[in-house]
Design an enzyme around this catalytic site. Structure first.
Site, short mmCIF file in Angstrom:
data_model
loop_
_atom_site.label_atom_id
_atom_site.label_comp_id
_atom_site.label_asym_id
_atom_site.label_seq_id
_atom_site.Cartn_x
_atom_site.Cartn_y
_atom_site.Cartn_z
N LEU A 71 35.16 -64.38 28.40
CA LEU A 71 36.03 -64.76 27.29
C LEU A 71 35.17 -65.15 26.10
O LEU A 71 34.98 -66.33 25.79
CB LEU A 71 36.95 -65.91 27.70
N GLU A 73 34.69 -63.44 22.26
CA GLU A 73 34.90 -62.38 21.29
C GLU A 73 33.60 -62.01 20.57
O GLU A 73 33.32 -60.83 20.33
CB GLU A 73 35.97 -62.78 20.28
N GLN A 95 42.00 -59.28 22.38
CA GLN A 95 43.36 -59.40 22.91
C GLN A 95 44.42 -59.57 21.83
O GLN A 95 45.51 -59.00 21.92
CB GLN A 95 43.44 -60.57 23.90
N PHE A 96 44.12 -60.38 20.82
CA PHE A 96 45.01 -60.56 19.67
C PHE A 96 44.12 -60.68 18.44
O PHE A 96 43.03 -61.26 18.50
CB PHE A 96 45.86 -61.82 19.81
N ILE A 100 40.03 -62.93 16.85
CA ILE A 100 38.84 -62.21 16.41
C ILE A 100 37.89 -63.06 15.58
O ILE A 100 36.74 -62.68 15.36
CB ILE A 100 39.25 -60.95 15.62
N PRO A 102 35.99 -65.73 15.97
CA PRO A 102 34.63 -66.01 16.44
C PRO A 102 33.70 -64.80 16.33
O PRO A 102 32.48 -64.97 16.28
CB PRO A 102 34.83 -66.40 17.92
N HIS A 142 48.63 -65.99 17.87
CA HIS A 142 48.82 -64.67 18.48
C HIS A 142 49.49 -63.69 17.52
O HIS A 142 49.58 -62.50 17.84
CB HIS A 142 49.69 -64.78 19.74
#
Length: 338
Positions: A71, A73, A95-96, A100, A102, A142
């Site tokens: 986990l 990014e 994922q969303f 993004i 980070p 999200h």
């Protein structure tokens, strides 16, 4: 007999798909064609992704090509950059879009600059896939629509399909581009529409908008989930005898200046629809293009129908944040009766 034969050919070459199925099929085509293509991201392998975009791919192509990552990014994107520079063609899933941030430093400092930094000795042929947008009642962070953060930086292209056909074609075109491409996937459209999609390889040209509907009175410019909102608003306008032309941008950077200008010069009015915040939104760049190319054709100032300058609210207020056909209709009336 001829009609039956033609129907049989169509069934063999196309398949009804949702947008998420088209994305999955696009990755299947790319993984089959080129062993240097990799898919990596959180839960993309065993679980098939949070939206099942990568479902079945690890089973088919193996865990060394469809890779479950930690986990992180920034780690996903940093690893993808290194892979791309060294001959691989990674497809990185975030994922969303709201997750993004980070990885923003890796994208903007490295992915978008390596071609320039190395004087074209190295390129970064990678794709970043990111579900984005509101309308599915997701939790905080999200549902962000922050495409403008990426369209500001030369060196990375940004595409946003609204339909299954465009989703597969743009993904394949993005993967074959020598530079990094961010593919924004509107979550609200993932399973809301089906259409015939070729089962074989094809491409949709990056940088080329699509005229979804022709009209003579006003141009509606939208992308992603807002294209269907524009279509519903056009139906409302049609009942008033107003004929709307609808442009689906498909590529957010570089923008298709020619298609925008040609349409606005024909209709002499424009309404831009996006769910992102109005301040600093991509709609402002589109207004600039219209002013630069078509100002003397305009019969009314360009209208923008957008989200609001607040964080995307929790799902109980989500529908109040998003543009609606009724709000777009108000903008249409304003430019028609200016």
């Amino acid at each position: 007999m001829t009609q039956l034969k033609q129907s049989s050919v169509i069934q063999e070459t196309t398949k009804q798909m949702t947008l998420i199925q088209a994305i999955n099929d696009g990755m299947r085509v790319l993984l089959e064609e080129d062993e240097s293509t990799l898919v990596l991201g959180e839960d993309v392998g065993k679980n098939g992704g949070v939206f099942r975009a990568t479902e079945g791919l690890q089973e088919r192509f193996g865990a060394d090509r469809v890779i479950d990552t930690p986990l992180s990014e920034s780690g996903i994107i940093g690893t993808s950059i290194g892979l791309a520079v060294n001959g691989f063609r990674p497809i990185a899933e975030i994922q969303f879009l709201g997750f993004i941030y980070p990885a923003y430093e890796q994208i903007m400092t490295h992915a978008s600059r390596i071609r320039m930094r190395s004087m074209s000795r190295f390129t970064v042929p990678m794709v970043i896939r990111a579900p984005y947008g509101a309308g599915i009642r997701a939790p905080e962070i999200h549902s962000d629509s922050t495409e403008i953060l990426f369209t500001h930086m030369p060196g990375i292209k940004v595409v946003c399909p609204s339909s299954p056909y465009d989703a597969k074609g743009l993904l394949i075109a993005a993967m074959e581009d020598p530079d990094p491409v961010l593919v924004l996937e509107p979550m609200k459209n993932y399973r809301s529409v089906r259409e015939d999609v070729p089962i074989n390889k094809y491409k949709v040209e990056i940088g080329k908008a699509k005229v979804v509907q022709e009209g003579a009175d006003v141009t509606l410019i939208a992308w992603g989930a807002m294209v269907s909102i524009a279509q519903k608003a056009a139906e409302l306008a049609g009942k008033k005898g107003i004929h709307c032309e609808i442009i689906d941008l498909r590529t957010l950077y570089p923008l298709d200046r020619e298609t925008i200008a040609k349409s606005v010069q024909k209709t002499t009015r424009a309404v831009i629809i996006h769910e992102a915040h109005p301040t600093g939104g991509l709609g402002n760049d589109i207004v600039s293009i219209i002013n630069d190319t078509s100002f003397l054709y305009l019969r009314a100032p360009v209208e923008r129908i957008t989200g609001f300058d607040v964080p995307v609210p929790f799902f109980t207020l989500e529908e109040h944040y998003l543009p609606t056909p009724a709000r777009v209709m108000e903008g249409i009336d304003k430019v028609i009766h200016f």
